[in-house]
Design an enzyme around this catalytic site. Structure first.
Site, PDB file in Angstrom:
ATOM      1  N   ASP A  60       0.884  -1.169   0.000  1.00 12.19           N
ATOM      2  CA  ASP A  60       0.000   0.000   0.000  1.00 12.19           C
ATOM      3  C   ASP A  60       0.919   1.215   0.000  1.00 12.19           C
ATOM      4  O   ASP A  60       1.450   1.594   1.048  1.00 12.19           O
ATOM      5  CB  ASP A  60      -0.881  -0.020   1.255  1.00 12.19           C
ATOM      6  CG  ASP A  60      -1.862   1.148   1.269  1.00 12.19           C
ATOM      7  OD1 ASP A  60      -2.306   1.567   0.188  1.00 12.19           O
ATOM      8  OD2 ASP A  60      -2.172   1.636   2.370  1.00 12.19           O
ATOM      9  N   ASP A  97      -2.674   1.092   6.944  1.00 10.62           N
ATOM     10  CA  ASP A  97      -1.842   0.840   5.762  1.00 10.62           C
ATOM     11  C   ASP A  97      -1.349  -0.607   5.742  1.00 10.62           C
ATOM     12  O   ASP A  97      -1.216  -1.209   4.677  1.00 10.62           O
ATOM     13  CB  ASP A  97      -0.631   1.786   5.740  1.00 10.62           C
ATOM     14  CG  ASP A  97      -1.037   3.205   6.062  1.00 10.62           C
ATOM     15  OD1 ASP A  97      -1.166   4.002   5.139  1.00 10.62           O
ATOM     16  OD2 ASP A  97      -1.251   3.500   7.254  1.00 10.62           O
ATOM     17  N   GLU A 133      -1.070  -1.164  -4.965  1.00 12.40           N
ATOM     18  CA  GLU A 133      -2.316  -0.431  -5.209  1.00 12.40           C
ATOM     19  C   GLU A 133      -2.138   0.491  -6.416  1.00 12.40           C
ATOM     20  O   GLU A 133      -1.147   1.207  -6.526  1.00 12.40           O
ATOM     21  CB  GLU A 133      -2.723   0.392  -3.978  1.00 12.40           C
ATOM     22  CG  GLU A 133      -4.086   1.017  -4.151  1.00 12.40           C
ATOM     23  CD  GLU A 133      -4.503   1.850  -2.958  1.00 12.40           C
ATOM     24  OE1 GLU A 133      -4.699   1.278  -1.879  1.00 12.40           O
ATOM     25  OE2 GLU A 133      -4.625   3.074  -3.127  1.00 12.40           O
TER      26      GLU A 133
END
Lengths: 177, 177
Positions: free
Chosen positions: A7, A141, A68
């Site tokens: 992330d 996260d 991501e």
């Protein structure tokens, strides 16, 4: 299949390693956050992210890295840092020949909760359940990184079938042309 | 002062090396473009940009690297690739301990043409004149990279004076606190 989910972020870059195959219980191998000081120069922050990602790749030897997918539409104030951190993660993986997959936030949410509009708490709760953890990983996260890895494991068979179908279609077209 | 200017991009990343000091004629040491195929995977494109930047750093040993500051506001379709290519350029420089400076497009235009709203042709014409070249460097990305390097050489003395003033002010505040 062992997947490192990333992330991306400059201040906090979530990292999580999950092992398993679609349709079977999954196992968390590791989870953490790579942090860089917000008052450091941008170049030095990127070097720190690179060092952190390299350590995770060295230690856990994932077969895939799932990052991501960053959009420029939302979160204008932080999107550049996110894009830059994601570039470093993709670079580290590609340099080692590890395939990189990008998944959008809504794909990840839909994969782990059934809804592309789920909130952070819901994602954290499902990651906790799916990986049979005692408590939701903190910070968010870290949980998101695990969710990315889970999403990749579950979506990979469908993506591979799609790629095979496209390749077969191209071969067929080539033959009939 | 020898500066490598980088106009970041995935398809075409402009690179240009300029040597000189503010107030004296400048010399172009080299100019070129690092290209990556648009049909390649993103991770592989970032690895190709890294390899290209590393070659320029190896060959020309700049003391500073000046990179265009990327904004998320404009050019939404290409801004993510630009941000990612700029991250790779900054990473390569910072890893070697080379200071990285960011300049906005309007700072660069204002430095070389006197107007922050100058067009590409005007920037190309002034780069040609300032570096005493026979013709404007092609493509525009290459000319922009040289303009970034020129901008850095001309702005550096002012930036250094500002940094010294800020540092002196902080020291003074520390003493009187």
């Amino acid at each position: 299949m062992r997947v490192l989910g990333v992330d991306p972020g400059l201040t906090r870059c979530g990292v999580g390693v999950v092992e398993g195959v679609a349709g079977r219980p999954l196992t968390m191998i590791g989870v953490g956050v790579v942090r860089t000081p917000s008052d450091a120069e941008l170049g030095h922050r990127l070097v720190a992210v690179e060092r952190g990602i390299e350590q995770w790749l060295d230690e856990h030897r994932p077969e895939y890295v799932a990052v991501e997918r960053v959009f420029s539409q939302h979160n204008v104030s932080t999107v550049m840092g996110t894009a830059q951190a994601s570039a470093v993660a993709m670079l580290c993986a590609a340099r080692r020949g590890i395939p990189v997959a990008l998944h959008t936030p809504s794909e990840v949410k839909a994969a782990v909760t059934g809804s592309g509009r789920a909130d952070k708490a819901q994602v954290g709760a499902m990651v906790t359940r799916l990986l049979r953890l005692a408590a939701p990983p903190k910070p968010a996260d870290a949980a998101d990184a695990l969710a990315l890895a889970i999403c990749h494991i579950w979506r990979a068979p469908a993506q591979n079938r799609l790629q095979q179908a496209v390749a077969a279609h191209r071969t067929l077209k080539g033959r009939t042309a």
